[in-house]
Design a protein around this motif. Structure first.
Motif, short mmCIF file in Angstrom:
data_model
loop_
_atom_site.label_atom_id
_atom_site.label_comp_id
_atom_site.label_asym_id
_atom_site.label_seq_id
_atom_site.Cartn_x
_atom_site.Cartn_y
_atom_site.Cartn_z
N ALA A 117 0.80 -1.23 0.00
CA ALA A 117 0.00 0.00 0.00
C ALA A 117 0.84 1.28 0.00
O ALA A 117 0.29 2.37 -0.03
CB ALA A 117 -0.94 -0.01 1.21
N LEU A 118 2.17 1.17 0.01
CA LEU A 118 3.04 2.35 0.05
C LEU A 118 3.19 2.96 -1.35
O LEU A 118 3.08 2.25 -2.34
CB LEU A 118 4.42 1.97 0.58
CG LEU A 118 4.47 1.37 1.98
CD1 LEU A 118 5.90 0.93 2.30
CD2 LEU A 118 3.96 2.36 3.00
N PRO A 119 3.50 4.26 -1.44
CA PRO A 119 3.81 4.85 -2.74
C PRO A 119 5.09 4.23 -3.30
O PRO A 119 6.02 3.94 -2.56
CB PRO A 119 4.03 6.33 -2.43
CG PRO A 119 3.48 6.56 -1.07
CD PRO A 119 3.50 5.25 -0.36
N HIS A 120 5.13 4.06 -4.62
CA HIS A 120 6.27 3.48 -5.32
C HIS A 120 6.78 4.51 -6.33
O HIS A 120 6.26 4.60 -7.44
CB HIS A 120 5.88 2.18 -6.03
CG HIS A 120 5.50 1.10 -5.07
ND1 HIS A 120 4.23 0.99 -4.55
CD2 HIS A 120 6.21 0.10 -4.54
CE1 HIS A 120 4.19 -0.04 -3.73
NE2 HIS A 120 5.38 -0.60 -3.71
N TYR A 121 7.79 5.29 -5.93
CA TYR A 121 8.31 6.36 -6.78
C TYR A 121 9.25 5.79 -7.84
O TYR A 121 10.12 4.97 -7.53
CB TYR A 121 9.04 7.40 -5.95
CG TYR A 121 8.12 8.11 -4.99
CD1 TYR A 121 7.19 9.04 -5.44
CD2 TYR A 121 8.17 7.83 -3.63
CE1 TYR A 121 6.33 9.68 -4.56
CE2 TYR A 121 7.30 8.47 -2.74
CZ TYR A 121 6.38 9.39 -3.22
OH TYR A 121 5.53 10.01 -2.35
N LYS A 122 9.05 6.26 -9.07
CA LYS A 122 9.89 5.82 -10.17
C LYS A 122 11.35 6.17 -9.91
O LYS A 122 12.25 5.36 -10.12
CB LYS A 122 9.43 6.46 -11.47
CG LYS A 122 10.17 5.98 -12.69
CD LYS A 122 9.55 6.56 -13.95
CE LYS A 122 10.27 6.00 -15.16
NZ LYS A 122 9.65 6.46 -16.41
N GLY A 123 11.60 7.38 -9.46
CA GLY A 123 12.94 7.86 -9.10
C GLY A 123 12.94 8.28 -7.64
O GLY A 123 12.57 7.51 -6.77
N PHE A 124 13.31 9.53 -7.43
CA PHE A 124 13.31 10.08 -6.07
C PHE A 124 11.98 10.79 -5.80
O PHE A 124 11.43 11.44 -6.69
CB PHE A 124 14.44 11.11 -5.89
CG PHE A 124 15.81 10.50 -5.85
CD1 PHE A 124 16.23 9.76 -4.75
CD2 PHE A 124 16.69 10.69 -6.90
CE1 PHE A 124 17.48 9.21 -4.71
CE2 PHE A 124 17.96 10.15 -6.87
CZ PHE A 124 18.35 9.39 -5.77
N PRO A 125 11.49 10.71 -4.57
CA PRO A 125 10.33 11.52 -4.21
C PRO A 125 10.74 13.01 -4.14
O PRO A 125 11.93 13.32 -4.07
CB PRO A 125 9.92 10.98 -2.84
CG PRO A 125 11.16 10.36 -2.29
CD PRO A 125 11.96 9.88 -3.47
#
Length: 137
Positions: A117-125
């Protein structure tokens, strides 16, 4: 609040003070190669919050991130991403129950999709200077 953590053999000890900047999973290809795993559970502190109180770790870099490793047992004790003024520690060094991850980052390098359920950032947040772009898996 201060917490003392260290390598597996106890030769290197670090004192962590205050609250961490972030708890996360890093999927970057540098972490994958250095740790021999698909991703690294990590906790990040400002560099000034991490004080070496025992031992002399070996400093080295595979690419650009300087890493500290115990010269006795080989435990990775922290990494210093360039230009960020932080130290990232493997969450496995923390006392049980202290790791509270809030996101995944560098998922563009993920070996497989991570499903939680966590955000999955492509690169850096954005908090690390990134664009907050999310993976679509």
């Amino acid at each position: 609040m201060t917490t003392t953590v260290g390598c597996l053999c106890g030769a290197v000890k670090l004192e962590l003070s205050g609250a961490p900047v972030a708890h996360f999973y890093c999927h970057c290809d540098d972490c994958q190669r250095v740790h021999g795993t698909a991703y690294v559970p990590a906790v990040m502190y400002r560099a000034s919050q991490v004080r070496l109180i025992a031992g002399e770790p070996v400093l080295w870099a595979l690419k650009t991130t300087v890493r500290a490793t115990c010269r006795e047992c080989g435990t990775r004790v922290y990494a210093e991403p360039p230009g960020m003024g932080v130290r990232s520690l493997p969450a496995s060094l923390l006392p049980e129950g202290m790791f509270q991850p809030t996101f995944h980052m560098q998922c563009q390098h993920a070996l497989l999709p991570a499903r939680d359920a966590l955000p999955h950032y492509k690169g850096f947040p954005a908090m690390f200077g990134g664009a907050d772009d999310l993976m679509s898996w």
